[in-house]
Design an enzyme around this catalytic site. Structure first.
Site: not given
Length: 240
Positions: A31, A58, A84-85
């Site tokens: 990812c 998941k 959230e990156s």
């Protein structure tokens, strides 16, 4: 730095508590968003454990940590959860200040965040164009749009007259946009940088960075995963 290795999916047992003095990253090996956080963790030398998640199937316990069901997710020994990156990366830079990646100057910091906002309009092309090609659709218009956006990035870099987007050393913004350039050949879009010499030079410099070298996969590995993804059967554990 410990890793669960193979991904955990539905029906798996949740991992135990996070060890003191460490932080846990919930990730997926291929990812690009999670790669941002992995780059920052490595660049800053943060002691961490990695738990890889099967994003197609998941675990229920993971959805309780992040209801969006996306990676990256950070978890602290106290049970705090951050996702959230860009948020995870900013968090790491504040909590582990030994090697700051974001500039101290408020305007320089704002510039990096604005550039990241611009890049958020670029990254979707890396998925839309290959998808249209698979469907036999004409991608020439989208490719022209991508070339124009990459030229804008090139001009931003050329205007600074620096080796990287935040100066003459790598900073946060470089790590935030790098994962998509690592996959440029995998997506068959490398030719879109033909008119962007400064951006090309930047990619060559990034490839020499010890953190990038440690975290990255080669193009063959990226292609193998991407092919499994296109077939609807993503092999998250490819190569293990």
């Amino acid at each position: 730095m410990a890793s669960s290795g193979k991904c955990l999916g539905k029906g798996s047992s949740p991992p135990g508590p996070v060890s003191n003095g460490r932080i846990r990253l919930y990730s997926m090996r291929f990812c690009p968003f999670a790669q941002r956080t992995r780059l920052v963790l490595h660049a800053k030398g943060v002691k961490h454990d990695t738990v890889n998640i099967n994003l197609k199937d998941k675990p229920d316990w993971f959805l309780k940590k992040n209801p969006f069901g996306l990676v990256p997710v950070l978890e602290t020994p106290g049970g705090q959860v951050i996702y959230e990156s860009p948020i995870t990366c900013d968090y790491l830079d504040e909590v582990y200040p030994e090697k700051k990646l974001l500039p101290a100057d408020p305007f320089e910091k704002a510039q990096q965040k604005m550039l990241l906002e611009h890049f958020s309009k670029v990254s979707p092309y890396f998925y839309r164009i290959p998808t249209m090609e698979r469907n036999g659709e004409d991608t020439s218009k989208l490719e022209e749009e991508l070339k124009e956006k990459l030229l804008n990035l090139n001009e931003s870099l050329a205007g600074r007259k620096t080796k990287f987007f935040g100066g003459d050393s790598i900073t946060m913004i470089d790590y935030m946009i790098w994962p998509w350039f690592e996959r440029m050949e995998t997506f068959g879009l490398k030719h879109c940088m033909d008119g962007a010499p400064d951006l090309k030079a930047w990619t060559e410099r990034m490839l020499q960075d010890p953190t990038v070298k440690t975290i990255m996969f080669d193009t063959e590995t990226h292609k193998a995963f991407y092919n499994s993804y296109k077939e609807g059967k993503p092999d998250y554990d490819y190569g293990l």
